[in-house]
Design an enzyme around this catalytic site. Structure first.
Site, PDB file in Angstrom:
ATOM      1  N   CYS A  31       0.836  -1.210   0.000  1.00  0.00           N
ATOM      2  CA  CYS A  31       0.000   0.000   0.000  1.00  0.00           C
ATOM      3  C   CYS A  31       0.869   1.259   0.000  1.00  0.00           C
ATOM      4  O   CYS A  31       1.561   1.548   0.976  1.00  0.00           O
ATOM      5  CB  CYS A  31      -0.922  -0.032   1.216  1.00  0.00           C
ATOM      6  SG  CYS A  31      -1.792   1.509   1.548  1.00  0.00           S
ATOM      7  N   CYS A  34       0.004   3.895   2.687  1.00  0.00           N
ATOM      8  CA  CYS A  34       0.424   3.416   4.007  1.00  0.00           C
ATOM      9  C   CYS A  34       1.874   3.794   4.286  1.00  0.00           C
ATOM     10  O   CYS A  34       2.235   4.127   5.415  1.00  0.00           O
ATOM     11  CB  CYS A  34       0.279   1.890   4.089  1.00  0.00           C
ATOM     12  SG  CYS A  34      -1.418   1.283   3.899  1.00  0.00           S
TER      13      CYS A  34
END
Length: 318
Positions: A31, A34
Site C-alpha cells: 500500500c 500506508c
C-alpha cells in the site's frame, strides 16, 4: 510503535487502551499511502510524549483482526479507548489533520496528571491507606474537575469515611448537572441517609425499637423509611432494600415515591464496576474476537444480588 498480531492483540490493544488511547494503523506492504502515513504517525507518537500508543496491524497477515474491525480499505486507523473503538479515519492524512484528530481525543496535561493521581489513589486504597487515597483523589479532582468518574470515586470514599460535609461540597457540581446522573443521585441518597442517622433521634434506635413500632402499625411507612435509612448508614444494604420493598408493596407513590428512588440508589451503589481488561464474554476475547471452544463463566455474586433485587422491584411495580 508496536506490531500487533492476534496473539498479542489483547495485551497491546485492549488492555493497553484501558489506561492510554491506542491508535491502531491497519496497513499492508504493497500500500503506497500506508508508506507515507506510517512515518508521520511514528513521528507524532514521539512528539506527543506518551499521550497515545501507536500499534500497526498488517491487514494481509492478520485478516481475522481486519475483518473484526470491518476494514474495507487501507490505510485505516482506529482509535481505541477503554477497550472500545471511539473514532477513526481512512486514507493518508497530512500531519496537520492528524494532529487535529489526535487533539480531539487525547487527554491534556491536567487530565493526565489527574489520571495519575487517581491510579495512585487506587493503590493506596488497596493497601488500606484511605487518608492517602482521599488526598490523591482530591488532588485529581482539583486538576480535572470535569471528570465525573473521579468525582464519583472521591465522594463515595468521603461518605464511607464519614466526612459528610466535604462529601456534600464535592458532590454539589455533580447534582447541578441536568439531568442529574443516576450515580450522583445515588450518592446523594446515601449521603442523606448518613446525615439522617447522625442527626435524627431515630439514628440511635436499635432495630428492635423500629420493629416494635412497625409491629403496632404495618403501614407506618415513616418508621419503615427511617429504619431503611439507618440500615443504609450502617451498610445494611439488603436489609434496607427489604424494608423499602415493604413500603413499595403497600403504596408505590408514598412520599413522592421516595422508597423507590432510594431502592434504585442502593442498586446503583451496589452495582459492580464495569469489567476491566481481560474480562470477556464466553467464547470471546475482551475485544469481541471469536475464540474456539467454550469457557465456564460464573456470575459475580454481587452482580447476582443486584439482579435479584432488580427483579423484586420490577415485580412490585408491575
Amino acid at each position: 510503535m508496536i506490531d500487533v498480531t492476534l496473539q498479542n492483540f489483547e495485551t497491546e490493544v485492549i488492555a493497553a487502551s484501558m489506561s492510554i488511547p491506542v491508535l491502531v494503523d491497519f496497513w499492508a506492504p504493497w500500500c503506497g499511502p500506508c508508506k507515507s502515513l506510517g512515518p508521520i504517525l511514528e513521528k507524532l507518537e514521539v512528539a506527543y510524549e506518551g499521550r497515545f500508543k501507536l500499534v500497526k496491524i498488517n491487514s494481509d497477515d492478520e485478516q481475522q483482526l481486519a475483518a473484526a474491525f470491518g476494514i474495507k480499505s487501507i490505510p485505516t486507523c482506529i482509535l481505541m479507548q477503554g477497550g472500545q473503538p471511539v473514532d477513526g479515519f481512512m486514507g493518508a492524512l497530512p500531519e496537520g489533520k492528524l494532529r487535529e484528530f489526535l487533539d480531539k481525543h487525547l487527554p491534556g496535561e491536567h487530565e493526565l496528571a489527574a489520571q495519575a493521581d487517581a491510579q495512585e489513589a487506587q493503590q493506596h486504597l488497596e493497601s488500606g491507606d484511605v487518608h492517602a487515597a482521599l488526598e490523591r483523589l482530591g488532588g485529581a479532582l482539583a486538576a480535572n474537575p470535569g471528570n465525573d468518574d473521579i468525582r464519583f470515586d472521591y465522594v463515595k470514599l468521603l461518605i464511607g469515611a464519614g466526612q459528610l460535609g466535604d462529601a456534600a461540597a464535592a458532590l454539589a457540581p455533580g447534582l447541578a448537572q441536568i439531568p442529574v446522573p443516576l450515580r450522583f443521585e445515588a450518592l446523594s441518597q446515601w449521603l442523606n441517609a448518613m446525615e439522617f442517622a447522625a442527626t435524627d433521634p431515630r439514628g440511635a434506635w436499635t432495630l428492635e425499637q423500629f420493629d416494635q413500632k412497625i409491629a403496632e402499625n404495618r403501614r407506618d411507612f415513616e418508621t419503615r423509611f427511617a429504619k431503611s435509612r439507618v440500615l443504609m448508614a450502617h451498610g445494611g444494604w439488603t436489609e434496607a432494600m427489604d424494608e423499602l420493598l415493604e413500603i413499595i408493596m403497600r403504596d408505590k407513590l408514598w412520599n413522592e415515591a421516595a422508597p423507590r428512588k432510594t431502592f434504585v440508589a442502593i442498586l446503583e451503589l451496589l452495582t459492580p464496576p464495569r469489567p476491566k481488561a481481560g474480562d470477556a464474554a464466553p467464547g470471546k476475547t475482551a475485544g469481541g474476537i471469536e475464540l474456539a471452544g467454550k469457557s465456564a463463566v460464573q456470575e459475580d455474586p454481587q452482580a447476582a444480588l443486584v439482579s435479584a433485587y432488580r427483579r423484586k422491584l420490577s415485580m412490585m411495580l408491575n
